[in-house]
Motif scaffolding. Structure first.
Motif, PDB file in Angstrom:
ATOM      1  N   GLU A 164      32.955  69.912  10.860  1.00 41.56           N
ATOM      2  CA  GLU A 164      33.499  68.830  10.036  1.00 41.56           C
ATOM      3  C   GLU A 164      33.867  67.624  10.904  1.00 41.56           C
ATOM      4  N   ALA A 165      34.461  67.872  12.055  1.00 39.26           N
ATOM      5  CA  ALA A 165      34.808  66.780  12.964  1.00 39.26           C
ATOM      6  C   ALA A 165      33.555  66.046  13.425  1.00 39.26           C
ATOM      7  N   LEU A 166      32.516  66.793  13.780  1.00 40.73           N
ATOM      8  CA  LEU A 166      31.263  66.162  14.216  1.00 40.73           C
ATOM      9  C   LEU A 166      30.632  65.342  13.096  1.00 40.73           C
ATOM     10  N   ALA A 167      30.686  65.849  11.867  1.00 44.80           N
ATOM     11  CA  ALA A 167      30.137  65.104  10.728  1.00 44.80           C
ATOM     12  C   ALA A 167      30.905  63.798  10.524  1.00 44.80           C
ATOM     13  N   MET A 168      32.230  63.855  10.644  1.00 45.06           N
ATOM     14  CA  MET A 168      33.043  62.642  10.504  1.00 45.06           C
ATOM     15  C   MET A 168      32.728  61.651  11.617  1.00 45.06           C
ATOM     16  N   LEU A 169      32.643  62.144  12.845  1.00 40.48           N
ATOM     17  CA  LEU A 169      32.345  61.267  13.973  1.00 40.48           C
ATOM     18  C   LEU A 169      30.935  60.692  13.893  1.00 40.48           C
ATOM     19  N   ALA A 170      30.014  61.425  13.312  1.00 42.45           N
ATOM     20  CA  ALA A 170      28.640  60.940  13.177  1.00 42.45           C
ATOM     21  C   ALA A 170      28.571  59.706  12.283  1.00 42.45           C
ATOM     22  N   ARG A 171      29.470  59.649  11.305  1.00 41.78           N
ATOM     23  CA  ARG A 171      29.492  58.471  10.424  1.00 41.78           C
ATOM     24  C   ARG A 171      29.932  57.224  11.179  1.00 41.78           C
ATOM     25  N   TYR A 172      30.676  57.418  12.265  1.00 43.61           N
ATOM     26  CA  TYR A 172      31.056  56.300  13.133  1.00 43.61           C
ATOM     27  C   TYR A 172      29.853  56.040  14.036  1.00 43.61           C
ATOM     28  N   GLY A 173      29.147  55.003  13.811  1.00 44.83           N
ATOM     29  CA  GLY A 173      27.970  54.694  14.605  1.00 44.83           C
ATOM     30  C   GLY A 173      26.678  55.102  13.925  1.00 44.83           C
ATOM     31  N   GLU A 190      52.097  61.594  23.527  1.00 39.89           N
ATOM     32  CA  GLU A 190      51.755  62.674  24.456  1.00 39.89           C
ATOM     33  C   GLU A 190      50.597  63.514  23.904  1.00 39.89           C
ATOM     34  N   HIS A 191      50.654  63.845  22.622  1.00 41.14           N
ATOM     35  CA  HIS A 191      49.581  64.633  22.007  1.00 41.14           C
ATOM     36  C   HIS A 191      48.292  63.815  21.904  1.00 41.14           C
ATOM     37  N   LEU A 192      48.416  62.548  21.559  1.00 41.01           N
ATOM     38  CA  LEU A 192      47.215  61.698  21.476  1.00 41.01           C
ATOM     39  C   LEU A 192      46.543  61.559  22.836  1.00 41.01           C
ATOM     40  N   ASP A 193      47.338  61.387  23.874  1.00 41.64           N
ATOM     41  CA  ASP A 193      46.785  61.251  25.226  1.00 41.64           C
ATOM     42  C   ASP A 193      46.073  62.519  25.690  1.00 41.64           C
ATOM     43  N   ALA A 194      46.469  63.662  25.149  1.00 37.36           N
ATOM     44  CA  ALA A 194      45.867  64.942  25.540  1.00 37.36           C
ATOM     45  C   ALA A 194      44.521  65.182  24.855  1.00 37.36           C
ATOM     46  N   ILE A 195      44.204  64.389  23.828  1.00 43.22           N
ATOM     47  CA  ILE A 195      42.939  64.570  23.106  1.00 43.22           C
ATOM     48  C   ILE A 195      41.853  63.784  23.832  1.00 43.22           C
ATOM     49  N   ARG A 196      40.962  64.516  24.466  1.00 47.18           N
ATOM     50  CA  ARG A 196      39.873  63.891  25.226  1.00 47.18           C
ATOM     51  C   ARG A 196      38.494  64.320  24.726  1.00 47.18           C
ATOM     52  N   THR A 197      38.439  65.460  24.035  1.00 42.56           N
ATOM     53  CA  THR A 197      37.152  65.997  23.585  1.00 42.56           C
ATOM     54  C   THR A 197      37.194  66.307  22.089  1.00 42.56           C
ATOM     55  N   VAL A 198      36.035  66.594  21.541  1.00 39.65           N
ATOM     56  CA  VAL A 198      35.946  66.984  20.130  1.00 39.65           C
ATOM     57  C   VAL A 198      36.775  68.241  19.898  1.00 39.65           C
ATOM     58  N   ASP A 199      36.676  69.207  20.795  1.00 40.45           N
ATOM     59  CA  ASP A 199      37.448  70.445  20.633  1.00 40.45           C
ATOM     60  C   ASP A 199      38.955  70.189  20.671  1.00 40.45           C
ATOM     61  N   GLU A 248      24.564  65.971  15.914  1.00 40.27           N
ATOM     62  CA  GLU A 248      24.179  66.473  17.244  1.00 40.27           C
ATOM     63  C   GLU A 248      24.111  65.367  18.302  1.00 40.27           C
ATOM     64  N   GLN A 249      24.211  64.109  17.885  1.00 38.17           N
ATOM     65  CA  GLN A 249      24.210  62.991  18.821  1.00 38.17           C
ATOM     66  C   GLN A 249      25.612  62.575  19.251  1.00 38.17           C
ATOM     67  N   VAL A 250      26.628  63.205  18.679  1.00 33.69           N
ATOM     68  CA  VAL A 250      28.010  62.875  19.019  1.00 33.69           C
ATOM     69  C   VAL A 250      28.339  63.452  20.391  1.00 33.69           C
ATOM     70  N   ASP A 251      28.858  62.606  21.271  1.00 32.28           N
ATOM     71  CA  ASP A 251      29.242  63.029  22.613  1.00 32.28           C
ATOM     72  C   ASP A 251      30.505  63.886  22.537  1.00 32.28           C
ATOM     73  N   GLU A 252      30.618  64.854  23.422  1.00 27.58           N
ATOM     74  CA  GLU A 252      31.787  65.745  23.445  1.00 27.58           C
ATOM     75  C   GLU A 252      33.067  64.977  23.788  1.00 27.58           C
ATOM     76  N   HIS A 253      32.965  63.997  24.666  1.00 22.01           N
ATOM     77  CA  HIS A 253      34.137  63.223  25.075  1.00 22.01           C
ATOM     78  C   HIS A 253      34.377  62.091  24.091  1.00 22.01           C
ATOM     79  N   LEU A 254      35.626  61.957  23.647  1.00 18.52           N
ATOM     80  CA  LEU A 254      35.980  60.951  22.653  1.00 18.52           C
ATOM     81  C   LEU A 254      36.607  59.724  23.303  1.00 18.52           C
ATOM     82  N   GLY A 255      36.164  58.559  22.857  1.00 18.56           N
ATOM     83  CA  GLY A 255      36.820  57.324  23.234  1.00 18.56           C
ATOM     84  C   GLY A 255      37.969  57.065  22.265  1.00 18.56           C
TER      85      GLY A 255
END
Length: 98
Positions: free
Chosen positions: A13-22, A58-67, A27-34
């Motif tokens: 679900e996260a990948l599907a949401m991120l795919a709509r961005y761009g 603190e929690h937002l800064d810890a989010i670096r990847t899709v997982d 499967e083209q969504v990069d693992e690392h999130l900007g």
């Protein structure tokens, strides 16, 4: 894609949401999130589930990847009140449809 707040928010679900961005395939969504992708994902989850995500800096800064995002947002969505109606079940004024 699931829109029931009681249902677990998952990686697909996260990948599907991120795919709509761009406008790309999941499967083209990069693992690392900007920061913009993370902002988009949070906004999409809030709109889809009709909840307000409340993550401190603190929690937002810890989010670096899709997982990382799946774990953080999944916990927030799981903690949301069960009475929250999914966004698709609401009319245009934000009121739950009968």
């Amino acid at each position: 894609m699931s829109t029931d707040a009681g249902t677990r928010f998952d990686r697909a679900e996260a990948l599907a949401m991120l795919a709509r961005y761009g406008d790309r395939a999941p499967e083209q969504v990069d693992e690392h999130l900007g920061s913009l992708e993370l902002t988009w994902l949070i906004a999409e989850a809030e709109q889809t589930y009709g909840v307000q995500v409340d993550l401190d800096d603190e929690h937002l800064d810890a989010i670096r990847t899709v997982d990382d995002a799946v774990a953080a947002l999944g916990a927030q969505l799981a903690a949301a009140p069960a009475a929250v109606a999914p966004a698709e079940a609401q009319d245009g004024a934000g009121v739950a449809a009968p």
